[in-house]
Design an enzyme around this catalytic site. Structure first.
Site, mmCIF file in Angstrom:
data_model
loop_
_atom_site.group_PDB
_atom_site.id
_atom_site.type_symbol
_atom_site.label_atom_id
_atom_site.label_comp_id
_atom_site.label_asym_id
_atom_site.label_seq_id
_atom_site.Cartn_x
_atom_site.Cartn_y
_atom_site.Cartn_z
ATOM 1 N N HIS A 153 39.504 34.232 38.398
ATOM 2 C CA HIS A 153 38.623 35.110 39.405
ATOM 3 C C HIS A 153 37.242 34.655 38.803
ATOM 4 O O HIS A 153 36.684 35.448 38.164
ATOM 5 C CB HIS A 153 39.014 36.552 39.018
ATOM 6 C CG HIS A 153 38.526 37.351 40.017
ATOM 7 N ND1 HIS A 153 37.785 36.958 41.371
ATOM 8 C CD2 HIS A 153 38.311 38.869 40.426
ATOM 9 C CE1 HIS A 153 37.636 37.824 41.932
ATOM 10 N NE2 HIS A 153 37.709 38.836 41.422
ATOM 11 N N GLN A 156 34.113 36.742 39.954
ATOM 12 C CA GLN A 156 33.856 38.209 39.399
ATOM 13 C C GLN A 156 33.231 37.889 37.876
ATOM 14 O O GLN A 156 32.378 38.637 37.566
ATOM 15 C CB GLN A 156 35.129 38.636 38.970
ATOM 16 C CG GLN A 156 35.118 39.847 38.317
ATOM 17 C CD GLN A 156 34.709 41.155 39.061
ATOM 18 O OE1 GLN A 156 34.948 41.253 39.901
ATOM 19 N NE2 GLN A 156 33.703 41.799 38.384
ATOM 20 N N ASP A 244 40.904 45.740 32.800
ATOM 21 C CA ASP A 244 41.086 45.563 34.266
ATOM 22 C C ASP A 244 42.492 46.194 34.368
ATOM 23 O O ASP A 244 43.095 46.697 33.346
ATOM 24 C CB ASP A 244 41.375 44.267 34.278
ATOM 25 C CG ASP A 244 41.556 43.962 35.960
ATOM 26 O OD1 ASP A 244 41.347 44.739 36.861
ATOM 27 O OD2 ASP A 244 41.966 42.832 36.344
ATOM 28 N N CYS A 283 36.397 44.953 36.401
ATOM 29 C CA CYS A 283 35.736 44.438 37.836
ATOM 30 C C CYS A 283 36.292 45.487 38.958
ATOM 31 O O CYS A 283 35.807 45.141 40.127
ATOM 32 C CB CYS A 283 36.727 43.072 37.827
ATOM 33 S SG CYS A 283 38.511 43.487 37.881
HETATM 34 N N1 CP Z 1 36.987 43.147 41.619
HETATM 35 C C1 CP Z 1 37.374 42.660 42.851
HETATM 36 O O1 CP Z 1 37.381 41.544 43.080
HETATM 37 O O2 CP Z 1 37.641 43.551 43.760
HETATM 38 P P1 CP Z 1 38.081 43.301 45.251
HETATM 39 O O3 CP Z 1 39.512 43.056 45.073
HETATM 40 O O4 CP Z 1 37.979 44.664 46.010
HETATM 41 O O5 CP Z 1 37.502 42.260 45.953
HETATM 42 N N1 NVA Z 2 43.579 41.217 37.859
HETATM 43 C C1 NVA Z 2 43.226 42.210 39.267
HETATM 44 C C2 NVA Z 2 41.913 41.832 39.817
HETATM 45 C C3 NVA Z 2 41.659 42.610 41.015
HETATM 46 C C4 NVA Z 2 40.204 42.206 41.361
HETATM 47 C C5 NVA Z 2 44.282 41.560 40.229
HETATM 48 O O1 NVA Z 2 44.471 40.293 40.424
HETATM 49 O O2 NVA Z 2 44.852 42.126 41.066
#
Ligand code: CP
Ligand code: NVA
Length: 327
Positions: A153, A156, A244, A283
């Site tokens: 990600h 982020q 997270d 996040c």
């Molecule tokens: N942190 C993040 O990516 O949030 P969303 O899943 O709401 O986009």
């Molecule tokens: N680790 C989480 C992040 C969400 C923004 C997911 O992948 O669902």
């Protein structure tokens, strides 16, 4: 043009119009590119203080540009920040939920990439298998941005690092402790550690350690990445505490995970192990009472709302980078 030593995830591809900059992982920007992105994000945020959110920046650097945003998974922050960010840069974003696209009925990623390359100036995609985004980049003639995959990600982490910098902390040499699941967000943090020279103590239960490829790459770049199965040891003396969700999107079927994660909950007791001025990041979305308590999420060390807002400024800087306007 920067090309990272670790070619496996390199995000450059040749296209009819020359070399296209993709942002599939932080390594695609490299150390210098990432620093340029962070500086741009901070500069643009400062320059538009007190502007209404939908008002464009004075210079409108992406005037007339169109961003296609494909979502195969849910999102609040990523969608809203890219949409607002594009408006602020003078462009437009189009929201394309995969289930309503022909992609959801079997049209190939390659054909989708070819078509959107004629209708948009960049593509952002949130999906599951990272191979899909690599395939999108292979067939796209416009930049492809990773809006989250099961692997990583990166967008982020730009916002996270920016949030830490805003609080006057130096990234070089900082001690960042991660508590909980060794997931996609942690992989991008570890990647950033290698690129920027900070250290990560990953406090994760056995069986939920971070992706070893990201760990090895960061170590090869000189970062200290410690894998610890003890939450207190991970948090002890840390400058930054991050967590997270214990259950990422698409992993809802994983059973017996909660019991293993329980000792890694970020609560007041664990925060007290970190430095007294340590920051807490998440996040979001948060699962209050699971990976973190309300007292931490809403406490004085939490910077989660700045972190969420900074997604806008981070996305804008990433868009500037893929368009070759910075870095
Ligand atoms: N942190 C993040 O990516 O949030 P969303 O899943 O709401 O986009
Ligand atoms: N680790 C989480 C992040 C969400 C923004 C997911 O992948 O669902």
């Amino acid at each position: 043009m920067y090309r990272e030593a670790f070619g496996r995830r390199a995000g450059l591809s040749s296209s009819a119009s020359g070399v296209t900059r993709h942002f599939l992982n932080l390594s695609d920007a490299g150390s210098d590119g990432l620093k340029a992105i962070l500086a741009e994000a901070l500069k643009r945020k400062e320059a538009r203080k007190n502007f209404p959110r939908g008002k464009s920046d004075i210079d409108r650097p992406l005037d007339g540009h169109m961003l296609a945003m494909i979502f195969e998974k849910n999102s609040t922050r990523t969608r809203a920040s890219f949409e607002t960010g594009m408006a602020q840069l003078g462009g437009t974003a189009m929201f394309m939920p995969a289930g309503q696209m022909q992609l959801g009925r079997g049209e190939t990623i390659a054909d989708t990439a070819r078509v959107l390359s004629r209708m948009a100036d960049a593509i952002m995609i949130r999906t599951d298998d990272h191979a899909k985004i690599e395939e999108m980049a292979r067939f796209s003639e416009v930049p492809v941005i990773n809006g989250l995959t099961d692997d990583s990600h990166p967008c982020q982490i730009v916002a996270d690092l920016m949030t830490i910098m805003e609080r006057g902390k130096s990234l070089t040499g900082m001690e960042l402790a991660w508590l909980g699941d060794g997931n996609n967000v942690l992989s991008s943090i570890i990647e950033a550690a290698g690129l920027l020279g900070f250290n990560v103590r990953a406090g994760c239960p056995q069986g939920y350690e971070p992706d070893s490829t990201f760990v090895e790459e960061a170590r090869a770049r000189g970062a200290r990445i410690e894998l610890l199965e003890n939450a207190k040891a991970a948090a002890s003396g840390a400058d930054i505490i991050v967590t997270d969700t214990w259950v990422s999107m698409g992993q809802e079927h994983v059973h017996n995970k909660m019991a293993a994660m329980a000792p890694f909950q970020v609560n007041d007791r664990l925060m007290a192990e970190a430095k007294s001025d340590a920051l807490f990041l998440h996040c979001l979305p948060a699962h209050r009472g699971e990976e973190a308590t309300d007292s931490v999420l809403d406490g004085p060390q939490s910077v989660i709302w700045d972190e969420a807002e900074n997604r806008i400024h981070a996305q804008k800087a990433i868009l500037m980078w893929v368009n070759g306007l910075i870095g």
